[in-house]
Design a protein around this motif. Structure first.
Motif, PDB file in Angstrom:
ATOM      1  N   LEU A 119      48.746  54.528  40.729  1.00 59.57           N
ATOM      2  CA  LEU A 119      48.178  53.588  41.693  1.00 59.57           C
ATOM      3  C   LEU A 119      48.447  52.155  41.236  1.00 59.57           C
ATOM      4  O   LEU A 119      48.364  51.844  40.052  1.00 59.57           O
ATOM      5  N   THR A 120      48.752  51.298  42.186  1.00 61.96           N
ATOM      6  CA  THR A 120      48.897  49.868  41.921  1.00 61.96           C
ATOM      7  C   THR A 120      48.076  49.106  42.950  1.00 61.96           C
ATOM      8  O   THR A 120      47.996  49.498  44.115  1.00 61.96           O
ATOM      9  N   GLY A 121      47.427  48.026  42.505  1.00 59.83           N
ATOM     10  CA  GLY A 121      46.627  47.219  43.411  1.00 59.83           C
ATOM     11  C   GLY A 121      47.442  46.168  44.142  1.00 59.83           C
ATOM     12  O   GLY A 121      48.567  45.833  43.743  1.00 59.83           O
ATOM     13  N   ALA A 122      46.868  45.655  45.212  1.00 60.41           N
ATOM     14  CA  ALA A 122      47.542  44.617  45.994  1.00 60.41           C
ATOM     15  C   ALA A 122      47.543  43.300  45.217  1.00 60.41           C
ATOM     16  O   ALA A 122      46.588  42.972  44.517  1.00 60.41           O
ATOM     17  N   THR A 123      48.611  42.557  45.346  1.00 66.20           N
ATOM     18  CA  THR A 123      48.745  41.238  44.695  1.00 66.20           C
ATOM     19  C   THR A 123      49.232  40.225  45.728  1.00 66.20           C
ATOM     20  O   THR A 123      49.870  40.581  46.744  1.00 66.20           O
ATOM     21  N   ARG A 124      48.958  38.965  45.458  1.00 63.46           N
ATOM     22  CA  ARG A 124      49.435  37.917  46.370  1.00 63.46           C
ATOM     23  C   ARG A 124      50.966  37.813  46.315  1.00 63.46           C
ATOM     24  O   ARG A 124      51.560  37.914  45.250  1.00 63.46           O
ATOM     25  N   ASP A 125      51.534  37.610  47.471  1.00 60.23           N
ATOM     26  CA  ASP A 125      52.979  37.386  47.557  1.00 60.23           C
ATOM     27  C   ASP A 125      53.257  35.937  47.176  1.00 60.23           C
ATOM     28  O   ASP A 125      52.799  34.994  47.846  1.00 60.23           O
ATOM     29  N   SER A 126      53.999  35.757  46.103  1.00 60.21           N
ATOM     30  CA  SER A 126      54.252  34.394  45.607  1.00 60.21           C
ATOM     31  C   SER A 126      55.028  33.542  46.614  1.00 60.21           C
ATOM     32  O   SER A 126      54.980  32.305  46.559  1.00 60.21           O
ATOM     33  N   ARG A 127      55.739  34.155  47.534  1.00 61.09           N
ATOM     34  CA  ARG A 127      56.495  33.391  48.533  1.00 61.09           C
ATOM     35  C   ARG A 127      55.571  32.651  49.500  1.00 61.09           C
ATOM     36  O   ARG A 127      55.990  31.691  50.177  1.00 61.09           O
TER      37      ARG A 127
ATOM     38  N   ASN B  27      30.828  16.916  51.978  1.00 63.08           N
ATOM     39  CA  ASN B  27      30.367  18.210  51.454  1.00 63.08           C
ATOM     40  C   ASN B  27      31.510  18.982  50.791  1.00 63.08           C
ATOM     41  O   ASN B  27      32.646  18.954  51.289  1.00 63.08           O
ATOM     42  N   GLU B  28      31.182  19.628  49.714  1.00 58.10           N
ATOM     43  CA  GLU B  28      32.093  20.537  49.047  1.00 58.10           C
ATOM     44  C   GLU B  28      31.452  21.928  49.034  1.00 58.10           C
ATOM     45  O   GLU B  28      30.243  22.074  49.203  1.00 58.10           O
ATOM     46  N   GLY B  29      32.252  22.955  48.801  1.00 60.18           N
ATOM     47  CA  GLY B  29      31.673  24.299  48.797  1.00 60.18           C
ATOM     48  C   GLY B  29      32.664  25.362  48.359  1.00 60.18           C
ATOM     49  O   GLY B  29      33.806  25.075  48.017  1.00 60.18           O
ATOM     50  N   ARG B  30      32.167  26.600  48.405  1.00 60.22           N
ATOM     51  CA  ARG B  30      32.964  27.745  47.978  1.00 60.22           C
ATOM     52  C   ARG B  30      32.688  28.905  48.923  1.00 60.22           C
ATOM     53  O   ARG B  30      31.560  29.132  49.356  1.00 60.22           O
ATOM     54  N   VAL B  31      33.750  29.670  49.207  1.00 60.81           N
ATOM     55  CA  VAL B  31      33.651  30.823  50.102  1.00 60.81           C
ATOM     56  C   VAL B  31      34.187  32.048  49.368  1.00 60.81           C
ATOM     57  O   VAL B  31      35.255  31.986  48.745  1.00 60.81           O
ATOM     58  N   VAL B  32      33.430  33.164  49.464  1.00 59.85           N
ATOM     59  CA  VAL B  32      33.855  34.442  48.892  1.00 59.85           C
ATOM     60  C   VAL B  32      33.973  35.432  50.038  1.00 59.85           C
ATOM     61  O   VAL B  32      33.002  35.632  50.786  1.00 59.85           O
ATOM     62  N   VAL B  33      35.175  36.039  50.192  1.00 60.26           N
ATOM     63  CA  VAL B  33      35.408  36.972  51.287  1.00 60.26           C
ATOM     64  C   VAL B  33      35.969  38.281  50.731  1.00 60.26           C
ATOM     65  O   VAL B  33      36.559  38.330  49.653  1.00 60.26           O
ATOM     66  N   ARG B  34      35.764  39.346  51.519  1.00 64.21           N
ATOM     67  CA  ARG B  34      36.328  40.663  51.211  1.00 64.21           C
ATOM     68  C   ARG B  34      37.304  40.988  52.322  1.00 64.21           C
ATOM     69  O   ARG B  34      36.920  41.049  53.503  1.00 64.21           O
ATOM     70  N   VAL B  35      38.580  41.200  51.951  1.00 64.12           N
ATOM     71  CA  VAL B  35      39.623  41.364  52.958  1.00 64.12           C
ATOM     72  C   VAL B  35      40.249  42.745  52.834  1.00 64.12           C
ATOM     73  O   VAL B  35      40.374  43.305  51.737  1.00 64.12           O
ATOM     74  N   LEU B  36      40.658  43.291  53.996  1.00 62.10           N
ATOM     75  CA  LEU B  36      41.372  44.557  54.050  1.00 62.10           C
ATOM     76  C   LEU B  36      42.852  44.251  54.210  1.00 62.10           C
ATOM     77  O   LEU B  36      43.271  43.656  55.214  1.00 62.10           O
ATOM     78  N   ILE B  37      43.657  44.679  53.230  1.00 63.07           N
ATOM     79  CA  ILE B  37      45.090  44.400  53.221  1.00 63.07           C
ATOM     80  C   ILE B  37      45.811  45.644  53.712  1.00 63.07           C
ATOM     81  O   ILE B  37      45.627  46.749  53.165  1.00 63.07           O
ATOM     82  N   GLY B  38      46.644  45.481  54.736  1.00 61.41           N
ATOM     83  CA  GLY B  38      47.356  46.609  55.314  1.00 61.41           C
ATOM     84  C   GLY B  38      48.596  46.973  54.524  1.00 61.41           C
ATOM     85  O   GLY B  38      48.963  46.340  53.521  1.00 61.41           O
TER      86      GLY B  38
ATOM     87  N   ASP C 253      51.533  46.568  55.400  1.00 62.16           N
ATOM     88  CA  ASP C 253      52.585  45.553  55.560  1.00 62.16           C
ATOM     89  C   ASP C 253      52.278  44.285  54.775  1.00 62.16           C
ATOM     90  O   ASP C 253      53.040  43.316  54.844  1.00 62.16           O
ATOM     91  N   GLY C 254      51.141  44.259  54.058  1.00 65.86           N
ATOM     92  CA  GLY C 254      50.787  43.097  53.267  1.00 65.86           C
ATOM     93  C   GLY C 254      49.993  42.046  54.004  1.00 65.86           C
ATOM     94  O   GLY C 254      49.603  41.022  53.399  1.00 65.86           O
ATOM     95  N   ARG C 255      49.725  42.245  55.267  1.00 70.50           N
ATOM     96  CA  ARG C 255      48.946  41.280  56.054  1.00 70.50           C
ATOM     97  C   ARG C 255      47.460  41.657  56.012  1.00 70.50           C
ATOM     98  O   ARG C 255      47.104  42.830  55.844  1.00 70.50           O
ATOM     99  N   VAL C 256      46.594  40.640  56.214  1.00 78.14           N
ATOM    100  CA  VAL C 256      45.151  40.856  56.220  1.00 78.14           C
ATOM    101  C   VAL C 256      44.745  41.375  57.593  1.00 78.14           C
ATOM    102  O   VAL C 256      45.033  40.740  58.623  1.00 78.14           O
TER     103      VAL C 256
ATOM    104  N   PHE D 195      50.424  39.562  51.158  1.00 72.25           N
ATOM    105  CA  PHE D 195      50.248  40.283  49.898  1.00 72.25           C
ATOM    106  C   PHE D 195      51.335  41.334  49.744  1.00 72.25           C
ATOM    107  O   PHE D 195      51.976  41.756  50.733  1.00 72.25           O
ATOM    108  N   LYS D 196      51.526  41.750  48.528  1.00 70.32           N
ATOM    109  CA  LYS D 196      52.269  42.970  48.260  1.00 70.32           C
ATOM    110  C   LYS D 196      51.250  44.103  48.270  1.00 70.32           C
ATOM    111  O   LYS D 196      50.307  44.094  47.474  1.00 70.32           O
ATOM    112  N   PRO D 197      51.371  45.055  49.198  1.00 63.88           N
ATOM    113  CA  PRO D 197      50.310  46.058  49.378  1.00 63.88           C
ATOM    114  C   PRO D 197      50.149  46.958  48.154  1.00 63.88           C
ATOM    115  O   PRO D 197      51.054  47.098  47.336  1.00 63.88           O
ATOM    116  N   ALA D 198      48.991  47.566  48.098  1.00 62.48           N
ATOM    117  CA  ALA D 198      48.736  48.565  47.057  1.00 62.48           C
ATOM    118  C   ALA D 198      49.587  49.799  47.337  1.00 62.48           C
ATOM    119  O   ALA D 198      49.939  50.084  48.493  1.00 62.48           O
TER     120      ALA D 198
END
Length: 222
Positions: A127-135, A153-164, A166-169, A196-199
């Motif tokens: 198994l390999t996990g998904a990684t960001r596509d450097s391109r 204002n400044e801030g931070r956002v934390v999200v949970r994404v499903l990567i397909g 094809d590497g798209r969210v 992303f590069k998919p898992a």
């Protein structure tokens, strides 16, 4: 002169007679007084049976039983049944059909119907996990919301994404966000620009979930 008168002993005949008479009288007195002494004997000596006290009871002899030490026995421990071979089955398992025969006339891998059961190797998938596509690295940061910039204002956002595959969210879920404006621009950027590069599972692309965070800083905004 006296010897001629009384003889050679010098004892007078009259004195001798008196002495003999006295001795006879004493002897007679003793004989006659003896019955009286005998009659005064204690009656217990007259031939009667003397009663004796009863002897103490004799206690029976107790039989001493030999002391038998208990034998120490080990407890019987029931062992769980363990089969000779435990082989998990899944869709990813590759089974080896038949057994290998040493007979040159039988092809290798042909089931002979005898011998032990065939060995079934257990396959562990890679198994390999998904990684960001450097391109697409420059497309990761969302635009700064104008209203939040004006307010400073400044801030931070934390999200949970499903990567397909094809590497798209495909889906975005909010875990935490400093404001709704920060989350909205992050969600829009993730669905449209993130790549992303998919898992993979044994080299085959698979969908996977991943948690990512985005920070908004005024000094970093270009």
């Amino acid at each position: 002169m006296y010897a001629d008168r009384y003889g050679k002993t010098g004892i007078k005949p009259g004195s001798l007679s008196v002495a003999i008479g006295l001795n006879g009288a004493i002897l007679a007195a003793l004989i006659f007084s003896a019955p009286e002494i005998i009659t005064q004997v204690d009656p217990i000596f007259e031939g009667r049976n003397i009663p004796l006290p009863d002897p103490p009871p004799i206690e029976p002899i107790k039989k001493i039983e030999p002391k038998i030490e208990p034998k120490l026995t080990q407890p019987v421990v029931e062992r769980p049944f363990i089969p000779d071979t435990i082989m998990p089955r899944s869709a990813d398992m590759t089974e080896l059909v038949g057994t290998t025969s040493l007979d040159p006339g039988v092809p290798e891998g042909t089931a002979t119907g005898t011998g032990p059961a065939p060995y079934v190797p257990v396959h562990i998938p890679t198994l390999t996990g998904a990684t960001r596509d450097s391109r697409y690295a420059n497309a990761f940061q969302p635009i700064y919301p104008p209203a939040e910039r004006r307010a400073g204002n400044e801030g931070r956002v934390v999200v949970r994404v499903l990567i397909g595959t094809d590497g798209r969210v495909k889906q975005v879920e909010k875990v935490s966000a400093a404001s709704d404006a920060f989350f909205e621009v992050t969600e829009r950027q993730a669905l449209n620009k993130w790549r992303f590069k998919p898992a993979t599972r044994d080299g085959v692309p698979q969908e996977s979930w991943q948690i990512l965070s985005v920070s908004f800083r005024l000094d970093e905004d270009g």
